[in-house]
Scaffold this motif. Structure first.
Motif, PDB file in Angstrom:
ATOM      1  N   SER A 246      47.420  19.897  40.672  1.00  0.00           N
ATOM      2  CA  SER A 246      46.224  20.602  41.313  1.00  0.00           C
ATOM      3  C   SER A 246      45.296  19.760  42.086  1.00  0.00           C
ATOM      4  O   SER A 246      44.720  20.358  43.197  1.00  0.00           O
ATOM      5  N   ARG A 381      53.045  25.022  52.380  1.00  0.00           N
ATOM      6  CA  ARG A 381      53.156  26.238  51.670  1.00  0.00           C
ATOM      7  C   ARG A 381      54.644  26.505  51.543  1.00  0.00           C
ATOM      8  O   ARG A 381      55.070  27.858  51.654  1.00  0.00           O
ATOM      9  N   SER A 407      53.637  23.290  39.352  1.00  0.00           N
ATOM     10  CA  SER A 407      53.482  24.154  40.655  1.00  0.00           C
ATOM     11  C   SER A 407      52.699  25.366  40.438  1.00  0.00           C
ATOM     12  O   SER A 407      51.987  25.913  41.516  1.00  0.00           O
ATOM     13  N   LEU A 408      52.479  26.172  39.397  1.00  0.00           N
ATOM     14  CA  LEU A 408      51.941  27.526  39.166  1.00  0.00           C
ATOM     15  C   LEU A 408      50.572  27.533  39.450  1.00  0.00           C
ATOM     16  O   LEU A 408      49.919  28.247  40.190  1.00  0.00           O
ATOM     17  N   PRO A 409      49.621  26.583  38.563  1.00  0.00           N
ATOM     18  CA  PRO A 409      48.210  26.654  38.988  1.00  0.00           C
ATOM     19  C   PRO A 409      47.946  25.840  40.379  1.00  0.00           C
ATOM     20  O   PRO A 409      47.007  26.388  41.188  1.00  0.00           O
ATOM     21  N   TRP A 411      49.780  26.359  43.027  1.00  0.00           N
ATOM     22  CA  TRP A 411      50.121  27.534  44.158  1.00  0.00           C
ATOM     23  C   TRP A 411      48.854  28.526  44.128  1.00  0.00           C
ATOM     24  O   TRP A 411      48.665  29.202  45.055  1.00  0.00           O
ATOM     25  N   LEU A 412      48.319  28.806  42.800  1.00  0.00           N
ATOM     26  CA  LEU A 412      47.189  29.895  42.803  1.00  0.00           C
ATOM     27  C   LEU A 412      46.246  29.156  43.534  1.00  0.00           C
ATOM     28  O   LEU A 412      45.184  29.872  44.320  1.00  0.00           O
ATOM     29  N   LEU A 413      45.948  27.842  43.746  1.00  0.00           N
ATOM     30  CA  LEU A 413      44.892  27.189  44.535  1.00  0.00           C
ATOM     31  C   LEU A 413      45.066  27.506  45.951  1.00  0.00           C
ATOM     32  O   LEU A 413      44.313  27.381  47.010  1.00  0.00           O
ATOM     33  N   THR A 415      47.631  29.481  47.584  1.00  0.00           N
ATOM     34  CA  THR A 415      48.193  30.678  48.278  1.00  0.00           C
ATOM     35  C   THR A 415      47.023  31.657  49.075  1.00  0.00           C
ATOM     36  O   THR A 415      45.839  31.714  48.284  1.00  0.00           O
ATOM     37  N   ARG A 417      45.434  30.829  51.392  1.00  0.00           N
ATOM     38  CA  ARG A 417      44.786  29.895  52.209  1.00  0.00           C
ATOM     39  C   ARG A 417      45.206  29.643  53.620  1.00  0.00           C
ATOM     40  O   ARG A 417      46.431  29.909  53.707  1.00  0.00           O
TER      41      ARG A 417
END
Length: 430
Positions: A246, A381, A407-409, A411-413, A415, A417
């Motif tokens: 993150s 991305r 990668s999940l948190p 990616w939430l940051l 995606t 953007r």
């Protein structure tokens, strides 16, 4: 009375071509494209490395100047800006489109543009700006492949040649077709395709495999940093992976948001003979701040960092990470032709080693791979390529599950953007 002709049996309907019969004729073109794409990459890289030795070893030694002294870094990077600026200004085709507007998916450029693009790329790689060869080499291979293929097999769909060239170059760059397969699969996910997925990726995967094999046989590339093996992950490792990935994503996003403003500032100078020399001067100043390891595309330099992870303090690693990221943004925005994946890997490696230096209990391989994952997610991305690159750096199957979770948190940051790529009007691509 004339005899009527005997009735003839109706002709049997032509059997539709099976997928296998459709794919078999594509193997030979894919093999040729794979070899050609790899040889072009290796040729440009070899020429750039030979010129780099002259500029950064032979010449300063002959002049009695320190190879990586502040003075020499300032001179060389500014001179590189002048040289590339002359190519962009005077050579036909102006070395292709603005590099801030290009990504891995390259447009088909006219053949007249390609010599200038390759010359500008070789000068950039040798001179020290913080960009990799991926974007311009892909563009050159796509242009050459389309031009030659369209003349030899005019009935083949135009999109075939671009797909083969992109896959072959990505395979050659990473030394494995897996990276190309992941990029192609991710690109096809947003399109309507006919037939099975593997029917659509078959020919590009052949090209990627041949490109990777050619590169491996000739150059023997490796991405493994030979860090200590990582085994038996615990809950604290999971927490570290999530936090570091993150943090890498946030650092990458900071550069992404700065990208259009830096690009606009250099575009205010308007002329390549102002934009590129000024950009080279700024890169020289950044090199003086971050040290010589923050120069060039970064692959050789991450090997030096990983060989001695305790050789620098956390502050020095943090400085190198930030300086390299700033240098990548400046180089891409002022007009140097190059890609942003390889320097982003350096940023992630330096950030990961910074985390390890701050908290020695965090395993160096885990810290490096998750930091690279976060930075690449923000900059490219491209989820699969980010995971793949982070995994191959440490060659540890145990880390793969942690990378997928981390990668999940991250990616939430990132995606939704902006991306580190601009449209022709200067607005960010989302």
């Amino acid at each position: 009375m004339a005899q009527e002709p005997a009735p003839q049996a109706p002709a049997a309907p032509a059997r539709p071509a099976t997928p296998a019969r459709t794919l078999l004729p594509l193997i030979l073109p894919a093999v040729i494209v794979g070899v050609g794409a790899s040889l072009l990459l290796l040729g440009v890289s070899e020429a750039a490395e030979a010129l780099q030795d002259v500029l950064w070893q032979n010449l300063p030694d002959a002049l009695g100047v320190g190879r990586y002294s502040v003075l020499w870094m300032m001179i060389m990077l500014t001179a590189t800006g002048v040289a590339v600026g002359l190519v962009v200004w005077k050579v036909p085709g102006h070395a292709g489109p603005d590099p801030a507007t290009t990504g891995l998916e390259a447009p088909v450029l006219p053949p007249a543009v390609l010599p200038g693009l390759l010359l500008a790329t070789a000068l950039m790689l040798a001179g020290g700006p913080s960009l990799g060869p991926e974007n311009p080499i892909i563009a050159a291979n796509v242009g050459l492949t389309f031009w030659i293929g369209h003349r030899l097999l005019p009935k083949a769909p135009g999109g075939l040649w671009a797909a083969l060239a992109e896959a072959a170059t990505i395979g050659a760059l990473f030394g494995t077709p897996v990276a190309a397969a992941l990029v192609i699969s991710e690109a096809l996910a947003g399109r309507k395709i006919r037939g099975a997925l593997w029917d659509n990726v078959f020919a590009p995967l052949v090209a990627a495999a041949v490109g990777a094999t050619t590169t491996t046989l000739i150059a023997e590339p490796t991405f493994d940093l030979d860090l200590p093996a990582f085994d038996h992950p615990g809950w604290d490792d999971l927490l570290a992976a999530v936090v570091i990935a993150s943090a890498g994503a946030l650092l990458g996003l900071a550069a992404v948001y700065a990208f259009p403003y830096v690009h606009a500032a250099f575009n205010w100078l308007r002329h390549p003979m102002l934009m590129l020399p000024v950009g080279g001067l700024v890169l020289g100043l950044l090199g003086a701040l971050g040290g010589h390891l923050t120069l060039f595309k970064g692959l050789d330099e991450i090997g030096e960092l990983a060989a001695d992870p305790d050789g620098w303090s956390a502050g020095e690693f943090a400085t190198m990470s930030v300086v390299k990221l700033a240098a990548m943004v400046v180089a891409a925005c002022c007009g140097f032709r190059g890609g942003r994946i390889f320097p982003s890997v350096f940023v992630g490696v330096a950030l990961g080693l910074c985390a390890h230096a701050l908290v020695p209990e965090v395993h160096s391989a885990l810290a490096v791979s998750t930091a690279v994952l976060g930075v690449l997610l923000a900059v490219t991305r491209q989820g699969w390529v980010s995971l793949f690159t982070a995994a191959v750096l440490v060659a540890s199957p145990t880390i793969l599950a942690l990378l997928c979770i981390a990668s999940l948190p991250a990616w939430l940051l990132v995606t939704g953007r902006p991306q580190m790529q601009l449209r022709e009007d200067g607005t960010p691509v989302r």
